[in-house]
Design a protein around this motif. Structure first.
Motif, PDB file in Angstrom:
ATOM      1  N   PRO A  73      39.646  19.757   7.563  1.00 42.04           N
ATOM      2  CA  PRO A  73      39.439  21.213   7.731  1.00 42.04           C
ATOM      3  C   PRO A  73      40.681  22.025   7.352  1.00 42.04           C
ATOM      4  O   PRO A  73      40.568  23.069   6.690  1.00 42.04           O
ATOM      5  CB  PRO A  73      39.110  21.345   9.219  1.00 42.04           C
ATOM      6  N   PHE A  74      41.860  21.555   7.755  1.00 43.33           N
ATOM      7  CA  PHE A  74      43.102  22.228   7.363  1.00 43.33           C
ATOM      8  C   PHE A  74      43.267  22.212   5.847  1.00 43.33           C
ATOM      9  O   PHE A  74      43.632  23.224   5.227  1.00 43.33           O
ATOM     10  CB  PHE A  74      44.292  21.534   8.030  1.00 43.33           C
ATOM     11  N   ALA A  75      42.983  21.075   5.223  1.00 46.30           N
ATOM     12  CA  ALA A  75      43.116  20.965   3.774  1.00 46.30           C
ATOM     13  C   ALA A  75      42.160  21.916   3.064  1.00 46.30           C
ATOM     14  O   ALA A  75      42.501  22.509   2.033  1.00 46.30           O
ATOM     15  CB  ALA A  75      42.856  19.523   3.337  1.00 46.30           C
ATOM     16  N   ARG A  81      43.261  28.936   0.048  1.00 41.63           N
ATOM     17  CA  ARG A  81      44.371  29.898  -0.030  1.00 41.63           C
ATOM     18  C   ARG A  81      45.200  29.698  -1.297  1.00 41.63           C
ATOM     19  O   ARG A  81      45.537  30.657  -1.992  1.00 41.63           O
ATOM     20  CB  ARG A  81      45.262  29.764   1.207  1.00 41.63           C
ATOM     21  N   LEU A  82      45.540  28.444  -1.611  1.00 41.13           N
ATOM     22  CA  LEU A  82      46.414  28.178  -2.760  1.00 41.13           C
ATOM     23  C   LEU A  82      45.671  28.115  -4.084  1.00 41.13           C
ATOM     24  O   LEU A  82      46.256  28.358  -5.140  1.00 41.13           O
ATOM     25  CB  LEU A  82      47.158  26.852  -2.556  1.00 41.13           C
ATOM     26  N   GLY A  83      44.391  27.758  -4.020  1.00 35.53           N
ATOM     27  CA  GLY A  83      43.657  27.461  -5.241  1.00 35.53           C
ATOM     28  C   GLY A  83      43.790  25.986  -5.580  1.00 35.53           C
ATOM     29  O   GLY A  83      44.741  25.313  -5.147  1.00 35.53           O
ATOM     30  N   PRO A  84      42.857  25.438  -6.346  1.00 34.83           N
ATOM     31  CA  PRO A  84      42.878  23.996  -6.605  1.00 34.83           C
ATOM     32  C   PRO A  84      44.067  23.537  -7.432  1.00 34.83           C
ATOM     33  O   PRO A  84      44.568  22.427  -7.230  1.00 34.83           O
ATOM     34  CB  PRO A  84      41.554  23.747  -7.331  1.00 34.83           C
ATOM     35  N   GLN A  85      44.568  24.374  -8.378  1.00 32.57           N
ATOM     36  CA  GLN A  85      45.694  23.930  -9.205  1.00 32.57           C
ATOM     37  C   GLN A  85      46.937  23.661  -8.370  1.00 32.57           C
ATOM     38  O   GLN A  85      47.550  22.592  -8.442  1.00 32.57           O
ATOM     39  CB  GLN A  85      46.029  24.962 -10.280  1.00 32.57           C
ATOM     40  N   THR A  91      49.598  18.048  -3.607  1.00 35.12           N
ATOM     41  CA  THR A  91      49.195  16.663  -3.335  1.00 35.12           C
ATOM     42  C   THR A  91      50.184  15.679  -3.944  1.00 35.12           C
ATOM     43  O   THR A  91      50.681  14.767  -3.264  1.00 35.12           O
ATOM     44  CB  THR A  91      47.791  16.407  -3.913  1.00 35.12           C
ATOM     45  N   LEU A  92      50.485  15.850  -5.221  1.00 37.66           N
ATOM     46  CA  LEU A  92      51.382  14.917  -5.904  1.00 37.66           C
ATOM     47  C   LEU A  92      52.802  15.005  -5.340  1.00 37.66           C
ATOM     48  O   LEU A  92      53.467  13.976  -5.162  1.00 37.66           O
ATOM     49  CB  LEU A  92      51.385  15.203  -7.396  1.00 37.66           C
ATOM     50  N   SER A 213      36.470  36.469  -2.667  1.00 39.79           N
ATOM     51  CA  SER A 213      36.941  35.355  -1.859  1.00 39.79           C
ATOM     52  C   SER A 213      35.794  34.388  -1.597  1.00 39.79           C
ATOM     53  O   SER A 213      34.624  34.692  -1.868  1.00 39.79           O
ATOM     54  CB  SER A 213      37.488  35.873  -0.518  1.00 39.79           C
ATOM     55  N   GLY A 214      36.149  33.228  -1.030  1.00 42.36           N
ATOM     56  CA  GLY A 214      35.113  32.257  -0.713  1.00 42.36           C
ATOM     57  C   GLY A 214      34.102  32.798   0.271  1.00 42.36           C
ATOM     58  O   GLY A 214      32.894  32.582   0.138  1.00 42.36           O
ATOM     59  N   ALA A 215      34.580  33.537   1.295  1.00 47.43           N
ATOM     60  CA  ALA A 215      33.666  34.113   2.284  1.00 47.43           C
ATOM     61  C   ALA A 215      32.730  35.116   1.630  1.00 47.43           C
ATOM     62  O   ALA A 215      31.540  35.196   1.962  1.00 47.43           O
ATOM     63  CB  ALA A 215      34.463  34.773   3.407  1.00 47.43           C
TER      64      ALA A 215
END
Length: 413
Positions: A73-75, A81-85, A91-92, A213-215
């Protein structure tokens, strides 16, 4: 009359841009399981070096899976918020830092680094499906299969090569050395990410109005579409719970099952269990091949389920054919993972739904997976044999099969 919901972006890049992004994404996938599977091969050396008991080493190997369940859920919020890029870059970077910290040579550092690796991979588990749904929607099955295969390739590399590296350089350098994979992934992803960001900026200037936004995306969907998305997420959560539980239970106990039921030695049983991991690489490519030949999602899913079920049922009814059952189930666990997340990418009406559905599916699945090896061991200890544990795996996979049957039905809308 309600308007038809806007589908997930599904934009496709052309030429070299698509190839570069795909290569970078595959290098990212190479890192999403490799740091976890590098520990078990040197468990004895790590235990002696840190003064950890067998239970302590077992906790060290289970921490990442617990992170997958607890931190998803945090991720999901972080990816939103950050976007996938940027999330993939985080992550790396987290994997690289965690790999170095884990090898520092103390118990606190080992656990801190492992937690950092687990949290970082959790973020990647969510960010990569969003990128696939957004940038490769029409090729989601093929790209998801490549993503799944590369995770298994990374696992195979670290499982096979960590011991020789530890023999030559010591366990600390052997574990730390796999940080090279994360560094290579970063070197490929940073320029790919810049290209994606520039393209998004161009798209933003070309469209009118601010980006939603996602919402806001979710609120724009009509109630029937939201209900279908929730139903799909629930069904795939149940299916992934069975998939992940079966995978981690078999990974943990298959060598001992083969020893007890077939009289194999420890070394032979360990080698005999290897096809379960290796065949997943080939199995992940069975899904796009099936789709390319015109097979439906349901037919493909049921084929994967039948192959998966062959392992516990085969070991109960015809254990002498163990190699066939292990190979079939290994291919199926890679293929079924691909089917589940291909359905998420193709049937979610927006990227916000992709992200939230992936979060729900992985939270449920990995929570069950974290408990599965312990539950299986407890049942074996209580019954003194492997019949009841194998029936337990069969039950989990049967539930998965029913959920996949319903989830993979051809959509009416």
């Amino acid at each position: 009359m309600t308007s038809r919901p806007r589908p997930a972006d599904g934009r496709e890049h052309g030429g070299g841009r698509a190839g570069w992004l795909l290569v970078a994404l595959m290098l990212v996938a190479l890192n999403l399981r490799a740091p976890i599977t590098s520990v078990p091969p040197v468990a004895d050396e790590l235990s002696a070096g840190l003064g950890l008991s067998a239970a302590g080493v077992g906790m060290l190997t289970s921490v990442p899976v617990l992170c997958f369940a607890v931190c998803t859920p945090f991720a999901s919020m972080l990816v939103a918020r950050l976007g996938p890029q940027l999330s993939v870059a985080a992550t790396l970077g987290g994997i690289l830092a965690g790999t170095v910290v884990r090898s520092a040579g103390s118990v606190p550092a080992a656990f801190a680094g492992t937690v950092l690796i687990g949290v970082a991979i959790t973020i990647g588990n969510l960010a990569v499906p969003v990128i696939i749904a957004r940038d490769f929607r029409r090729r989601a099955a093929a790209v998801t299969s490549g993503y799944t295969a590369m995770m298994n390739v990374g696992s195979t590399f670290t499982t096979m090569l960590t011991v020789p590296l530890a023999t030559a350089f010591g366990w600390q350098w052997a574990l730390a050395g796999w940080g090279v994979l994360a560094a290579v992934g970063l070197a490929a992803w940073v320029p790919a990410s810049r290209t994606l960001s520039a393209r998004e900026a161009e798209a933003g200037r070309a469209t009118s109005g601010p980006r939603r936004s996602g919402a806001q995306e979710l609120a724009a969907l009509d109630p029937a579409t939201r209900a279908r998305a929730r139903r799909l997420a629930v069904l795939l959560s149940v299916a992934f719970a069975g998939q992940a539980s079966g995978y981690y239970a078999v990974t943990a106990w298959l060598p001992e099952i083969l020893q007890d039921r077939l009289g194999m030695g420890a070394a032979a049983a360990g080698g005999a269990a290897a096809p379960f991991q290796l065949c997943a690489v080939a199995g992940s490519f069975l899904v796009p091949m099936a789709f390319a030949r015109g097979l439906s999602a349901r037919t493909t899913a049921m084929g994967m389920a039948a192959m998966w079920l062959s392992l516990p049922l085969g070991l109960l009814l015809a254990p002498g054919l163990w190699l066939l059952w292990v190979g079939l189930a290994g291919a199926a666990q890679g293929g079924n993972f691909t089917v589940i997340f291909t359905l998420v990418a193709q049937r979610s009406p927006s990227l916000a739904v992709v992200r939230r559905s992936s979060a729900a599916i992985q939270t449920a699945g990995y929570a069950c997976a974290a408990l599965a090896p312990t539950a299986l061991g407890a049942v074996q200890g209580a019954t003194g044999g492997w019949t009841a544990p194998l029936l337990l795996i069969t039950g989990a996979l049967a539930v998965m099969t029913v959920a996949m049957w319903v989830a993979s039905a051809r959509p009416r809308h």
